[in-house]
Structure formats: structure tokens, C-alpha cells
Design a protein around this motif. Structure first.
Motif, PDB file in Angstrom:
ATOM      1  N   GLY A 176       0.911  -1.262   0.063  1.00  0.00           N
ATOM      2  CA  GLY A 176      -0.040   0.021   0.036  1.00  0.00           C
ATOM      3  C   GLY A 176       0.663   1.387  -0.231  1.00  0.00           C
ATOM      4  N   VAL A 177       1.805   1.574   1.004  1.00  0.00           N
ATOM      5  CA  VAL A 177       2.716   2.516   1.057  1.00  0.00           C
ATOM      6  C   VAL A 177       3.617   2.467  -0.225  1.00  0.00           C
ATOM      7  CG1 VAL A 177       4.447   3.653   2.404  1.00  0.00           C
ATOM      8  CG2 VAL A 177       2.584   2.722   3.684  1.00  0.00           C
ATOM      9  N   TYR A 178       4.117   1.291  -0.736  1.00  0.00           N
ATOM     10  CA  TYR A 178       4.966   1.187  -1.646  1.00  0.00           C
ATOM     11  C   TYR A 178       4.236   1.746  -2.888  1.00  0.00           C
ATOM     12  CZ  TYR A 178       7.068  -1.138  -5.559  1.00  0.00           C
ATOM     13  OH  TYR A 178       7.692  -1.204  -6.917  1.00  0.00           O
ATOM     14  N   THR A 223       0.444 -11.056  -7.564  1.00  0.00           N
ATOM     15  CA  THR A 223       1.763 -11.469  -8.174  1.00  0.00           C
ATOM     16  C   THR A 223       2.893 -10.750  -8.012  1.00  0.00           C
ATOM     17  OG1 THR A 223       0.417 -12.813  -9.725  1.00  0.00           O
ATOM     18  CG2 THR A 223       2.880 -12.360 -10.308  1.00  0.00           C
ATOM     19  N   PHE A 224       2.740  -9.247  -8.304  1.00  0.00           N
ATOM     20  CA  PHE A 224       3.700  -8.388  -8.335  1.00  0.00           C
ATOM     21  C   PHE A 224       4.151  -8.056  -6.665  1.00  0.00           C
ATOM     22  CE2 PHE A 224       3.223  -7.303 -12.740  1.00  0.00           C
ATOM     23  CZ  PHE A 224       4.656  -7.114 -13.064  1.00  0.00           C
ATOM     24  N   GLY A 225       3.102  -8.127  -5.730  1.00  0.00           N
ATOM     25  CA  GLY A 225       3.317  -7.922  -4.582  1.00  0.00           C
ATOM     26  C   GLY A 225       4.174  -9.120  -3.794  1.00  0.00           C
ATOM     27  N   SER A 226       4.317 -10.030  -4.536  1.00  0.00           N
ATOM     28  CA  SER A 226       5.051 -11.438  -4.132  1.00  0.00           C
ATOM     29  C   SER A 226       6.414 -11.430  -4.801  1.00  0.00           C
ATOM     30  CB  SER A 226       4.251 -12.723  -4.516  1.00  0.00           C
ATOM     31  OG  SER A 226       3.025 -12.860  -3.794  1.00  0.00           O
ATOM     32  N   VAL A 227       6.647 -10.729  -5.980  1.00  0.00           N
ATOM     33  CA  VAL A 227       7.808 -11.228  -6.558  1.00  0.00           C
ATOM     34  C   VAL A 227       8.590  -9.924  -6.881  1.00  0.00           C
ATOM     35  CG1 VAL A 227       6.970 -13.197  -7.763  1.00  0.00           C
ATOM     36  CG2 VAL A 227       7.024 -10.987  -8.834  1.00  0.00           C
ATOM     37  N   ARG A 228       8.138  -8.477  -6.554  1.00  0.00           N
ATOM     38  CA  ARG A 228       8.916  -7.259  -6.871  1.00  0.00           C
ATOM     39  C   ARG A 228      10.144  -7.166  -6.377  1.00  0.00           C
ATOM     40  NH1 ARG A 228       4.354  -4.679  -3.880  1.00  0.00           N
ATOM     41  NH2 ARG A 228       3.623  -3.987  -5.941  1.00  0.00           N
ATOM     42  N   TRP A 229      10.420  -7.770  -5.246  1.00  0.00           N
ATOM     43  CA  TRP A 229      11.769  -7.509  -4.582  1.00  0.00           C
ATOM     44  C   TRP A 229      12.783  -8.394  -5.160  1.00  0.00           C
ATOM     45  CZ3 TRP A 229      11.855  -3.007  -2.991  1.00  0.00           C
ATOM     46  CH2 TRP A 229      10.766  -2.222  -2.377  1.00  0.00           C
ATOM     47  N   TYR A 307      14.270   1.892  -8.119  1.00  0.00           N
ATOM     48  CA  TYR A 307      14.667   0.704  -9.351  1.00  0.00           C
ATOM     49  C   TYR A 307      13.633  -0.068  -9.572  1.00  0.00           C
ATOM     50  CZ  TYR A 307      19.687   2.328  -8.404  1.00  0.00           C
ATOM     51  OH  TYR A 307      20.768   2.932  -8.359  1.00  0.00           O
ATOM     52  N   VAL A 308      12.804  -0.615  -8.132  1.00  0.00           N
ATOM     53  CA  VAL A 308      12.003  -1.590  -8.481  1.00  0.00           C
ATOM     54  C   VAL A 308      10.672  -0.862  -9.040  1.00  0.00           C
ATOM     55  CG1 VAL A 308      10.356  -3.182  -7.043  1.00  0.00           C
ATOM     56  CG2 VAL A 308      12.802  -2.786  -6.521  1.00  0.00           C
ATOM     57  N   GLN A 309      10.351   0.415  -8.458  1.00  0.00           N
ATOM     58  CA  GLN A 309       9.172   1.025  -9.035  1.00  0.00           C
ATOM     59  C   GLN A 309       9.103   1.095 -10.719  1.00  0.00           C
ATOM     60  OE1 GLN A 309       6.410   2.679  -8.272  1.00  0.00           O
ATOM     61  NE2 GLN A 309       6.358   2.260  -6.021  1.00  0.00           N
ATOM     62  N   LEU A 310      10.598   1.601 -11.125  1.00  0.00           N
ATOM     63  CA  LEU A 310      10.574   1.904 -12.443  1.00  0.00           C
ATOM     64  C   LEU A 310      10.429   0.501 -13.349  1.00  0.00           C
ATOM     65  CD1 LEU A 310      13.267   4.481 -12.651  1.00  0.00           C
ATOM     66  CD2 LEU A 310      10.699   4.867 -12.997  1.00  0.00           C
ATOM     67  N   ILE A 311      11.000  -0.516 -12.803  1.00  0.00           N
ATOM     68  CA  ILE A 311      11.026  -1.710 -13.556  1.00  0.00           C
ATOM     69  C   ILE A 311       9.649  -2.355 -13.472  1.00  0.00           C
ATOM     70  CG2 ILE A 311      11.658  -4.142 -13.144  1.00  0.00           C
ATOM     71  CD1 ILE A 311      14.250  -3.346 -12.404  1.00  0.00           C
ATOM     72  N   GLU A 312       8.760  -2.265 -12.431  1.00  0.00           N
ATOM     73  CA  GLU A 312       7.505  -2.556 -12.128  1.00  0.00           C
ATOM     74  C   GLU A 312       6.341  -1.872 -13.121  1.00  0.00           C
ATOM     75  OE1 GLU A 312       4.144  -3.468  -8.673  1.00  0.00           O
ATOM     76  OE2 GLU A 312       6.266  -3.127  -8.251  1.00  0.00           O
TER      77      GLU A 312
END
Length: 336
Positions: A176-178, A223-229, A307-312
Motif C-alpha cells: 500500500g505505502v509502496y 503476483t507483483f506483491g510477491s515477486v517485486r523484490w 529501481y523496483v518502481q521503474l521496472i514494475e
């Protein structure tokens, strides 16, 4: 003898909307769904008002010094206004995860599928508006409104969360915050618009299209919540340890996100000390050699947030483009 007369002059009239223009369908779309738009505007206004009030309250009623027992609630059932503001921001950011689901369901049902189900689209197509332009008007309007609404609510959240990150149990990797503090939430809303339009064209039943869209968008969120990191390699700290009672490092970079902590043997095999030493617990994954030679800590520094935000966001926009292309193909195959 004939007389010459001046040519008849006609009053100028406004230029008609050219055939195939998207302005006609756009005006119709906004007029039909004006009630929903007013409700959306009301939600943004209400969120802004409540957030501004709580920010003021946190300034006007600061935290009481010293310890406070559960019986000393002083502000609307909370110890202080700052605590209430933090809970409001934390739960509000989680509610924002529902925004793509709402957007997708609305586009799939009332905007697209209902017109196809009732046959209203045929009337529009007979007014010199081809199907492709009809769909483009709906996608463009829905995308603009969804992105604008998401940005407005993200701005409200930023107003409430200002100077709270890293304190009061509010951290940047939190669910949520992310999503609500970077471009990912806008990308999710755009994907929801495209998936909703595609589902509406394929299913052509209001409720079924809304359910299908909610399932797809929800699956993407989970799915993204599980694998984004896992999209960016973690950084690792190591040290020497000889027993299960080792002391974790205290010098991890400030404002970092720890993803894993454990020990390893001489071969570098990782395992959980408490699960394997002195005895292996049922179901635990332990190597043959459980002699501890060192510890490890995997973490993401705060800079990995972007980095993760832009890739996602990039992946979500690619999926959005794919869904829009598929929607146009379906429309062409079904209606020419």
C-alpha cells in the motif's frame, strides 16, 4: 429589363463535428457517467479534507511526553493525533490498492459491456463514428480520469505521510505505502482500464465482465506483491559466527529493507540456525553439514525503491499496451 440582385447570404453556423471525431462519443460518455464522476470527485474532496484536518490536529495536539498507559487516550480514542494520523495513512494506503480494481470493473461493466449488452453501441456507430474511434474515446477518457484520480489520491496520501516514513511503523516497502508513493499505482490503473475494455469486449455481459476484470487485475496485484523484490538483486552483509546464538548486525544502512537473515556452513549453504541446531525441526530445510561458520543478511537499500518502481511500472505499461492491442483486435474481429 432584368435587374441584378445581390447573392443571398446565409448566417454563419458553427463548424460541425467532423465525421469520425471522438468528441461526440467522449461527450456522451461523460454525460452518461456524470454521477459516477461526481462521486469520484467527492471521494477525493473528502480524503483531502480529512487528511488536512488530521495534519492540523497532529500539529495542534502533539504527543504527550512520557509513557502513556491505555487509559490515557486523549484524541478520538487514540493516545494522540499523531497516532491517529499514522493509522489513517497506513490503512488509507491499503485502501488505495482497491483503486485499480474499481477502475477496471467500472470500465469493463458500465462503460463497455453494458453498451454492447443493450445494443447502444450500434446507435453510436451509425452517427459516423467507427468502432475503432468509439473504443479509442472510451479508453482515452477512462485512462485520463483514472490516472488523474490516482495522482490526486497519491498527493493526498503524501500530504498525510509527510515526515512519517521510517517512524511510527510506516515504512516504504509496506504494501500500500509502496504502491501509493510511486508511479506503480498509476500504471496499475492504466492496466485496469485496458483489461476492463478487453474483458467488456470479450464477455459482453456487465456483471461477468466486471468479475473477470477484478480477477485478472487482482491476480496481477498479488503476483507483483510477491515477486517485486526479486526484480533487483539484494545486497548482502556477512560476518563470522560459530553458534546459533550469534548477534545480528546493528550497522545495517539506515532505512533499509531486510529480506533474509540466517547462517551458513563452510560450504556457503544457508539455513536457519534455530531450525537446524542442535536438532532439526520437522519440515525444516537443513544441509547435511550444520556447523555454523558465519551469518548473512540480505537487504534492499532505500535507493532500490525507485529501481523496483521503474521496472514494475515498465512491465505494467507493456502489459497495458498488449491489452489495448488485443482489445482492438477483438473489436475488429467481432464488428469489422
Amino acid at each position: 429589363m432584368s435587374t441584378l440582385t445581390a447573392p443571398e447570404t446565409r448566417p454563419e453556423t458553427p463548424e460541425a463535428t467532423p465525421p469520425g471525431s471522438a468528441r461526440g462519443p467522449l461527450r456522451v460518455l461523460l454525460r452518461i457517467h456524470r454521477t459516477a464522476l461526481w462521486w469520484a470527485l467527492g471521494v477525493v474532496a473528502l480524503a483531502t479534507t480529512v487528511t488536512a484536518f488530521l495534519r492540523w490536529a497532529a500539529w495542534a495536539y502533539p504527543e504527550e511526553p512520557g509513557n502513556c498507559d491505555p487509559q490515557c487516550d486523549t484524541f478520538l480514542g487514540f493516545a494522540d493525533a499523531q497516532t491517529l494520523l499514522t493509522e489513517y495513512v497506513k490503512n488509507g494506503s491499503l485502501l488505495l490498492l482497491l483503486l485499480p480494481l474499481v477502475v477496471g470493473a467500472f470500465v469493463a461493466g458500465p462503460v463497455v459491456a453494458r453498451e454492447l449488452e443493450t445494443g447502444l453501441h450500434r446507435l453510436v456507430w451509425t452517427q459516423s463514428v467507427p468502432p475503432a474511434r468509439w473504443l479509442a474515446a472510451k479508453l482515452g477518457a477512462a485512462a485520463a480520469l483514472a490516472a488523474g484520480g490516482a495522482l490526486a489520491l497519491m498527493g493526498v496520501l503524501r500530504l498525510g505521510a509527510w515526515n512519517l516514513f521510517g517512524t511510527w511503523n510506516l515504512n516504504w516497502p509496506d504494501r500500500g505505502v509502496y504502491e501509493a508513493t510511486g508511479p506503480a499505482l498509476v500504471a496499475y490503473c492504466l492496466l485496469a482500464v485496458a483489461v476492463g475494455a478487453l474483458a467488456g469486449l470479450l464477455v459482453r455481459r456487465t456483471v461477468a465482465a466486471m468479475a473477470a476484470t477484478g480477477a485478472v487485475v487482482g491476480a496481477v496485484l498479488v503476483t507483483f506483491g510477491s515477486v517485486r523484490w526479486d526484480l533487483v538483486p539484494v545486497r548482502t552483509m556477512t560476518g563470522v559466527a560459530s553458534t546459533a546464538d550469534f548477534t545480528p548486525p546493528a550497522h545495517m544502512p539506515v532505512n533499509s529493507f531486510m529480506t533474509d537473515l540466517g547462517v551458513h556452513n563452510a560450504a556457503g549453504e544457508r539455513f536457519r540456525a534455530r531450525e537446524c541446531v542442535p536438532e532439526r525441526l520437522p519440515g525444516a530445510s537443513c544441509p547435511t553439514d550444520v556447523k555454523i561458520t558465519g551469518w548473512y543478511l540480505d537487504y534492499h537499500p532505500h535507493e532500490h525503491f525507485w529501481y523496483v518502481q521503474l521496472i514494475e511500472t515498465g512491465i505494467l505499461l507493456a502489459l497495458t499496451a498488449l491489452a489495448v492491442y488485443a482489445a482492438h483486435r477483438v473489436l475488429r474481429r467481432l464488428h469489422g
